[in-house]
Design a protein around this motif. Sequence first.
Motif, PDB file in Angstrom:
ATOM      1  N   GLY A  41      46.373  55.367  23.474  1.00 42.38           N
ATOM      2  CA  GLY A  41      46.832  54.675  24.682  1.00 42.38           C
ATOM      3  C   GLY A  41      46.619  55.504  25.934  1.00 42.38           C
ATOM      4  O   GLY A  41      47.206  55.238  26.976  1.00 42.38           O
ATOM      5  N   LYS A  42      45.762  56.523  25.855  1.00 42.96           N
ATOM      6  CA  LYS A  42      45.597  57.443  26.984  1.00 42.96           C
ATOM      7  C   LYS A  42      44.162  57.555  27.504  1.00 42.96           C
ATOM      8  O   LYS A  42      43.907  58.320  28.422  1.00 42.96           O
ATOM      9  CB  LYS A  42      46.086  58.837  26.575  1.00 42.96           C
ATOM     10  N   LYS A  43      43.240  56.816  26.911  1.00 49.64           N
ATOM     11  CA  LYS A  43      41.852  56.885  27.380  1.00 49.64           C
ATOM     12  C   LYS A  43      41.741  56.312  28.793  1.00 49.64           C
ATOM     13  O   LYS A  43      42.476  55.395  29.151  1.00 49.64           O
ATOM     14  CB  LYS A  43      40.930  56.072  26.465  1.00 49.64           C
ATOM     15  N   ALA A  44      40.806  56.861  29.565  1.00 50.13           N
ATOM     16  CA  ALA A  44      40.575  56.374  30.924  1.00 50.13           C
ATOM     17  C   ALA A  44      39.811  55.065  30.868  1.00 50.13           C
ATOM     18  O   ALA A  44      38.934  54.888  30.029  1.00 50.13           O
ATOM     19  CB  ALA A  44      39.799  57.405  31.720  1.00 50.13           C
ATOM     20  N   GLY A  45      40.155  54.158  31.756  1.00 54.71           N
ATOM     21  CA  GLY A  45      39.451  52.885  31.827  1.00 54.71           C
ATOM     22  C   GLY A  45      40.407  51.719  31.868  1.00 54.71           C
ATOM     23  O   GLY A  45      41.627  51.883  31.834  1.00 54.71           O
ATOM     24  N   ARG A  46      39.835  50.528  31.949  1.00 54.96           N
ATOM     25  CA  ARG A  46      40.643  49.306  32.003  1.00 54.96           C
ATOM     26  C   ARG A  46      41.112  48.968  30.593  1.00 54.96           C
ATOM     27  O   ARG A  46      40.316  48.874  29.666  1.00 54.96           O
ATOM     28  CB  ARG A  46      39.799  48.165  32.568  1.00 54.96           C
ATOM     29  N   GLY A  47      42.406  48.777  30.438  1.00 54.87           N
ATOM     30  CA  GLY A  47      42.965  48.519  29.123  1.00 54.87           C
ATOM     31  C   GLY A  47      43.584  47.153  28.979  1.00 54.87           C
ATOM     32  O   GLY A  47      44.000  46.538  29.951  1.00 54.87           O
ATOM     33  N   ALA A  48      43.628  46.681  27.745  1.00 50.23           N
ATOM     34  CA  ALA A  48      44.298  45.437  27.399  1.00 50.23           C
ATOM     35  C   ALA A  48      45.025  45.667  26.083  1.00 50.23           C
ATOM     36  O   ALA A  48      44.463  46.255  25.156  1.00 50.23           O
ATOM     37  CB  ALA A  48      43.287  44.310  27.267  1.00 50.23           C
ATOM     38  N   TYR A  49      46.276  45.242  26.019  1.00 51.30           N
ATOM     39  CA  TYR A  49      47.063  45.426  24.798  1.00 51.30           C
ATOM     40  C   TYR A  49      47.040  44.152  23.969  1.00 51.30           C
ATOM     41  O   TYR A  49      47.105  43.050  24.503  1.00 51.30           O
ATOM     42  CB  TYR A  49      48.511  45.789  25.146  1.00 51.30           C
ATOM     43  N   ILE A  50      46.967  44.348  22.658  1.00 55.35           N
ATOM     44  CA  ILE A  50      46.971  43.218  21.735  1.00 55.35           C
ATOM     45  C   ILE A  50      47.909  43.539  20.576  1.00 55.35           C
ATOM     46  O   ILE A  50      47.964  44.672  20.111  1.00 55.35           O
ATOM     47  CB  ILE A  50      45.533  42.885  21.250  1.00 55.35           C
ATOM     48  N   THR A  51      48.655  42.534  20.142  1.00 55.33           N
ATOM     49  CA  THR A  51      49.564  42.700  19.013  1.00 55.33           C
ATOM     50  C   THR A  51      48.739  42.939  17.755  1.00 55.33           C
ATOM     51  O   THR A  51      47.747  42.249  17.527  1.00 55.33           O
ATOM     52  CB  THR A  51      50.427  41.429  18.835  1.00 55.33           C
ATOM     53  N   LEU A  52      49.152  43.914  16.971  1.00 54.60           N
ATOM     54  CA  LEU A  52      48.425  44.265  15.748  1.00 54.60           C
ATOM     55  C   LEU A  52      48.824  43.293  14.635  1.00 54.60           C
ATOM     56  O   LEU A  52      49.586  43.617  13.734  1.00 54.60           O
ATOM     57  CB  LEU A  52      48.721  45.712  15.361  1.00 54.60           C
TER      58      LEU A  52
END
Length: 96
Positions: A41-52
Amino acid sequence: MSGMKKIPMRKCVVTGEMKPKKEMIRIVRSKEGEVSIDPTGKKAGRGAYITLDKECILLAKKKNVLAYHLKAEINDSLYEQLLQLAEKGTKAENGQ
């Protein structure tokens, strides 16, 4: 103050549900346009979270939700990796 720690919440891009960050996985698009899974959860860039969750991942693939949120092309191999992670997660929860 009490010793209660605040739990970071994130919104699933597929279901729109707010859940604890630990229950979700982050997909990140780098500046170069490379899309990858970000377990830390720490990489640089645009992120999107999704339920596993298997159903959630399949719905994201069907509706192309990640491609929309990350504004990038998503390979089927990424969805396969997500499904494998979801499988591992459910096995760990069931104590197998």
